[in-house]
Design an enzyme around this catalytic site. Sequence first.
Site, PDB file in Angstrom:
ATOM      1  N   CYS A 161      -5.691  -1.512  -1.216  1.00 49.35           N
ATOM      2  CA  CYS A 161      -6.671  -2.435  -1.650  1.00 49.35           C
ATOM      3  C   CYS A 161      -7.720  -1.563  -2.785  1.00 49.35           C
ATOM      4  O   CYS A 161      -8.155  -0.468  -2.573  1.00 49.35           O
ATOM      5  CB  CYS A 161      -7.378  -2.715  -0.445  1.00 49.35           C
ATOM      6  SG  CYS A 161      -6.149  -3.418   0.743  1.00 49.35           S
ATOM      7  N   ASP A 215      -4.624   2.749   5.179  1.00 50.63           N
ATOM      8  CA  ASP A 215      -5.858   3.302   5.846  1.00 50.63           C
ATOM      9  C   ASP A 215      -5.674   4.489   6.660  1.00 50.63           C
ATOM     10  O   ASP A 215      -6.166   5.479   6.533  1.00 50.63           O
ATOM     11  CB  ASP A 215      -6.581   2.319   6.557  1.00 50.63           C
ATOM     12  CG  ASP A 215      -7.171   1.024   5.704  1.00 50.63           C
ATOM     13  OD1 ASP A 215      -7.062   1.116   4.421  1.00 50.63           O
ATOM     14  OD2 ASP A 215      -7.768   0.079   6.059  1.00 50.63           O
ATOM     15  N   LYS A 216      -4.656   4.179   7.648  1.00 50.10           N
ATOM     16  CA  LYS A 216      -4.655   5.026   8.692  1.00 50.10           C
ATOM     17  C   LYS A 216      -3.713   6.179   8.266  1.00 50.10           C
ATOM     18  O   LYS A 216      -3.368   7.397   9.026  1.00 50.10           O
ATOM     19  CB  LYS A 216      -3.977   4.565  10.092  1.00 50.10           C
ATOM     20  CG  LYS A 216      -4.922   3.363  10.632  1.00 50.10           C
ATOM     21  CD  LYS A 216      -6.457   3.967  10.221  1.00 50.10           C
ATOM     22  CE  LYS A 216      -7.621   2.705  10.783  1.00 50.10           C
ATOM     23  NZ  LYS A 216      -7.686   1.609   9.666  1.00 50.10           N
ATOM     24  N   CYS A 223       0.892  -1.095  -0.039  1.00 49.56           N
ATOM     25  CA  CYS A 223       0.106  -0.004   0.091  1.00 49.56           C
ATOM     26  C   CYS A 223       0.811   1.076  -0.200  1.00 49.56           C
ATOM     27  O   CYS A 223       0.451   2.437  -0.736  1.00 49.56           O
ATOM     28  CB  CYS A 223      -1.075  -0.058   1.280  1.00 49.56           C
ATOM     29  SG  CYS A 223      -1.872  -1.637   1.421  1.00 49.56           S
ATOM     30  N   SER A 258     -13.425  -3.195   8.606  1.00 53.27           N
ATOM     31  CA  SER A 258     -12.594  -3.096   7.465  1.00 53.27           C
ATOM     32  C   SER A 258     -13.598  -2.354   6.404  1.00 53.27           C
ATOM     33  O   SER A 258     -14.887  -2.534   6.430  1.00 53.27           O
ATOM     34  CB  SER A 258     -12.159  -4.126   6.826  1.00 53.27           C
ATOM     35  OG  SER A 258     -11.869  -4.141   5.316  1.00 53.27           O
TER      36      SER A 258
END
Length: 557
Positions: A196, A125-126, A51, A473
């Site tokens: 993703c 994500d974070k 990612c 998620s």
Amino acid sequence: MGGSRLRSREWYEGPDNAPHRVYLRAIGFTDEDFKRPLAAVVASWSEAGPCNYNTLELAQLVKEGARSSGLSALTVPTLVVNDGINMGTPGMRYSLVSRDLIADTIEAQVASHGFDAWVGIGGCDKTQPGIMMAMARLDLPSVYLYAGSAEPGMLESSRVTVQEPFEAVGAYRRGRIGLERLRLVELNAMPTVGTCQGLFTANTMAILSEALGLAPLGSSTPPAVSSERAREARRAGGLLARVIEAGITPRRVLTWDAFYNAAVTLAATSGSTNAVLHLLAIAREAGVKFTLEDIDEASRKTPVIAALKPAGPYTMVDLHAAGGAPVVLRKLLDRGLLRPEALTVEGEEIGSLLKKWSPKPRVEGVVYDFDKPYKPTSGVRILKGSLAPRGAVMKVGAAGRTYFRGEARVFDSEEEAYKAVAEGSVRDGEVVVIRYMGPKGAPGMPEMLKVTAAIVGAGLGETVALVTDGRFSGATRGIMVGHVSPEAYVGGPIALVEAGDTILVDGERGKIELEVDSSELEERRARWRPVEKPVGGLLAKYRALVSQADEGAVTRA
């Protein structure tokens, strides 16, 4: 450029700062470099997963753009926790913790080295909300750049993403597929670097960065491995000079209107429920009073118009081919759902930018019109009721049904719940309750894609509901309710649920009820003691400082 306004002068100008200049001369700085504004390129880089694998390469391109527009630029790092790798493991407790750590480390890097401005590059994500929180906190001229999505894989005639391996494990555990099929899914699910591929948390936050005005319009959807992604990196670096010159700082961009625009975009795309936490956290850093009620109000009037995984069949690559996030934003604007006066980092109001936007869609069917939406109701809804007095979140856009009433099956950990699903003891009609997974209880409010995907993979996605004070998620689908507040660890009603209790979930009306007499609940409360999960180090610090989910699960002194 910038002149006396430049904070870097305090660090590097004049005879007294000769020792400071020595350190940058040692890496090649010249007299000319010290005369220019000093920009940081913050790269959330890691080889522990795909990612953020390309962020260092993108940082070099951002620096090229910055230097060509008259800036000096240096790359500095921040940390990464890969959610997918940690899903269903003890490491998942560090995921949400890392968001606030990322904001803290960026503050330390940028504030302590005299940077005048910066570009933040986020992938998984974070890293993205952490960077945006730091942008709001520091309030220096800054631009957000997304690292880009991975390409979807192909298996036979179908596109596959990281969603499929998690669900395939559930199918394998229930005997619905064999090991050979599971391995084929594993080998084909993620053929390139990048985040993703569906509208999971990473791509949700990327699109919302445009809606918030922190990222250049059209910058979120080019794939990680594309030449367009490289051009977006150079564009972000070049834009930074204009942002400095115009004096545009994040708090000028991050108004209530900007957060409202993000909320309607979240609803219209059926994005990740994690975005609710992150919008609240970014708003807090920006000093904007933006609440769950505001998100709920936006969601009540906004149907789903983007058919993106897990609510639909398409990926971020498909959205890019359909014209990108601006296509969704323009439809929201034309429908009167977007606040057009919100300023963006490009120095224009978002409404005027969108009216000039002329994408060239290469495919159709990904984004729908409001008169014939993909789904008639919002993608995300806020639920309240006796089980969640301060709120809970449901991704109704990724659920085949929005109403469910059933008997509780109670677990105090994800591991126990997953074991029950894998062994086949969870039955149709049950509401799986997983508690002590909240910000303080876990601690760290872990995502539970492993168990939610196992439920779907077992064929129970429409016949079993799941309710938790933890998170999901962005790839989660089914009748799933998370972020229940207050959490069990602090004595929220979810702590008092017993096996066999009736729980009602109503996504359309925004209700979640524990159908137990109040006097019975008071008797249970008198007997209740929290389930302790002893931790030390960083997790102990986090437990002591973190707020509840309805406040964004932010750490505060």
